[in-house]
Enzyme design. Structure first.
Site, PDB file in Angstrom:
ATOM      1  N   SER A   1     -21.527   0.319   1.958  1.00  0.00           N
ATOM      2  CA  SER A   1     -21.170  -0.973   2.757  1.00  0.00           C
ATOM      3  C   SER A   1     -22.014  -1.868   2.421  1.00  0.00           C
ATOM      4  CB  SER A   1     -21.423  -0.563   4.140  1.00  0.00           C
ATOM      5  OG  SER A   1     -21.249  -1.821   4.996  1.00  0.00           O
TER       6      SER A   1
ATOM      7  N   TYR B   1     -26.862   2.351  11.110  1.00  0.00           N
ATOM      8  CA  TYR B   1     -25.624   2.187  10.160  1.00  0.00           C
ATOM      9  C   TYR B   1     -25.964   1.745   8.628  1.00  0.00           C
ATOM     10  CZ  TYR B   1     -20.902   0.996   8.220  1.00  0.00           C
ATOM     11  OH  TYR B   1     -19.955   0.710   7.575  1.00  0.00           O
TER      12      TYR B   1
END
Length: 584
Positions: free
Chosen positions: A456, A469
């Site tokens: 990501s 995350y």
């Protein structure tokens, strides 16, 4: 699948002598003579012992025969150089085949000079009835080389000249072998006694050379003197109706893959298979080579082609046709779009998800080339069983996309140990499990492959609300870099894909730490609307994934904001840290 190695009986292979007009050949056989015969022909400067590892893996299902070629091992050695002409070597092969399998044609597997002489047999008129198939490893037909060289020199494009120059550089030793006296003397006194150590240092191969290595190599020098100049001056390649499988080691120091480019002109039933290995494939990769041999022999005998053979068939369609792609988290979002993208390019796709109904829906959308599977990527044992099941049912995957992941946002101090464990198990260890299990299978198969790990932009974009995350995705990015450095030895590419804001369903399942159920729902709805307004769809990420596999790209930042953040993380990290304080 290739048979598991079997221990030979204490007495070893059965030995016999097959005589021709001018030599006695030492022939070694094992296995049931009623089974199909695989005839193994070694090259320079080896003996029949080159094939020990391969023979162990084939003997349970085949009658495996090896012999020492003239001038090597326990066979006799003619003194005249002319006695090492390829047409005489081809007659030796036919003599052995007639002796060990008089009523059925044999399947020939040959390496190096064994392959060169086998080509002379395969293109002879007798081959139609005596040779059922031919697997050539690192040994082209000398007349094919002559024609190959002429075609490129008469059409001197830059690409053609580079190919010729590259092969000449790989073949430097041929000129040395034409010097008088010195090559044979060097092999007897200097190179031969040290050959095992040379193979270990240069090729990474552990081997115990035959005690006759010095004399064998001195005799073998005559192979070059008897054949090379004649074939180069007056090449006369002949066609063959025998099915031919050419195994091309990607790291061969002596024979380039380009030499196999024109073979369709003479071989209508041709397969080219790459193996990530050096020149001495029978020593370094016997398991992978045994699988290739068995695939080919079984197909020639009537079995359907394996996916690997379908890919290798000369004239096959390009793209991802006949390739197997595994996508985890493929029930929705980026995973679903990626499965569709590979299928649209001809791939068969394994659609895996923790939600089997979602996987089935994606597979149904794609059609019969998609197979739904249930798997929880955080469960190491389940991923191992999943990988083994895929390989047993469909073959070794060519591409694996480790996409499955979960979202998590909120303050670090509100993120519990349980939250950290969950996101680590799925986002990081799920990727670890996929890389480990499928990477091992790809490495064992020896034909390379590609692994895509979905990271990501958060991996390099600090944010006060994405500690868990971002940490999990940063770990995936670092893992990909480390695994790539290791897997390159196996010809396996690794790509880390870093999307930014993409309109997927992940926002509907994201955990917002420190929030009650009502607040969780409100924040999910807010995030979903924001991502939808951004308008960057999963299919655009999928296209980037396919392109990355095509080009072997190591890291892909997908969206504009992901590209900008990657630039900032490299060249303005202080600014990125200041911005992180403001983004919540």
């Amino acid at each position: 699948m290739a048979s598991e190695p079997r221990h030979l009986p204490p007495t070893g292979p059965r030995r016999r002598t097959v005589g021709t007009d001018d030599v006695d050949l030492a022939v070694f056989s094992e296995g049931d003579p009623a089974s199909p015969t695989i005839l193994l022909v070694h090259g320079f400067p080896d003996t029949h012992r080159l094939w020990d590892g391969l023979a162990e893996r084939l003997v349970g299902d085949y009658h495996v025969v090896r012999y020492d070629v003239r001038g090597a091992g326990e066979s006799t050695a003619p003194r005249k150089t002319a006695a090492y002409r390829t047409e005489l070597l081809a007659e030796d092969l036919f003599a052995v085949a007639d002796a060990v399998s008089p009523n059925r044609p044999v399947h020939v597997v040959a390496h190096d000079w064994g392959s060169i002489q086998a080509w002379a047999a395969v293109t002879a008129p007798r081959a139609k009835t005596r040779i059922a198939s031919f697997t050539s490893v690192s040994g082209p037909h000398l007349d094919h080389i002559g024609q190959w060289t002429r075609r490129r020199l008469t059409h001197p494009t830059p690409a053609n000249l580079v190919q010729v120059a590259t092969q000449l550089a790989h073949s430097w030793y041929i000129a040395a072998f034409h010097l008088p006296v010195l090559p044979a003397l060097a092999w007897r006194t200097v190179i031969g006694p040290r050959w095992g150590g040379i193979l270990r240092r240069v090729e990474g191969v552990d081997s115990t050379p035959a005690p006759t290595i010095g004399t064998d190599a001195a005799n073998g020098v005559r192979l070059y003197r008897a054949n090379m100049l004649t074939s180069a001056a007056k090449p006369a390649p002949g066609p063959t109706e025998v099915p031919v499988q050419v195994v091309l080691p990607t790291r061969d120091r002596f024979v380039t893959a380009a030499l196999a480019e024109d073979l369709e002109r003479w071989v209508p039933r041709l397969w080219r298979r790459r193996i990530v290995a050096g020149h001495w494939v029978p020593l370094s990769h016997p398991e992978a080579l045994a699988r290739m041999v068995e695939d080919f022999v079984e197909h020639v005998s009537g079995a359907p082609m394996t996916r690997s053979l379908q890919r290798a068939r000369a004239g096959r369609a390009e793209g991802f046709t006949n390739r197997l792609v595994v996508v985890t988290g493929a029930g929705k979002g980026i995973g679903r779009a990626t499965a569709h993208a590979f299928a649209a390019r001809g791939a068969e796709v394994v659609v895996a998800d923790v939600d089997i109904e979602a996987a089935r829906r994606t597979a149904a959308e794609i059609g019969p080339a998609a197979y739904p599977y249930l798997v929880d990527v955080s469960d190491a044992d389940a991923v191992r069983a999943f990988a083994e099941d895929i390989t047993d049912q469909h073959g070794t995957p060519d591409v694996v996309v480790n996409n499955a992941g979960i979202g998590m946002a909120g303050p670090f101090l509100a993120t519990t140990a349980r939250d950290w464990q969950r996101i680590t198990d799925v986002n990081l260890l799920g990727v670890v499990n996929g890389c480990r299990e499928f990477g091992a299978l790809m490495a064992e198969a020896g034909e390379g492959g590609h692994i895509v790990n979905i990271s990501s932009a958060a991996a390099y974009t600090p944010s006060r609300s994405l500690s868990a995350y971002a940490a999990s995705k940063a770990a995936v990015l670092a893992l990909s870099d480390c695994v790539r450095a290791e897997f390159v030895d196996h010809g396996i590419g690794v790509t880390a894909v870093c999307p930014g804001v993409v309109a997927t369903d992940i926002t509907n399942t994201t955990t917002f730490t420190g929030a009650d159920d009502l607040e969780q729902q409100r924040m999910r709805q807010k995030a979903t609307k924001a991502y939808a307004r951004r308008g960057f769809t999963p299919d655009r990420v999928a296209e980037e994934i396919v392109r990355a596999v095509d080009h072997g790209t190591p890291v892909v930042a997908v969206t504009p904001e992901a590209k900008l953040a990657r630039f900032g993380s490299r060249f303005a990290p202080g600014l990125m840290r200041r911005v992180a304080r403001l983004i919540g």
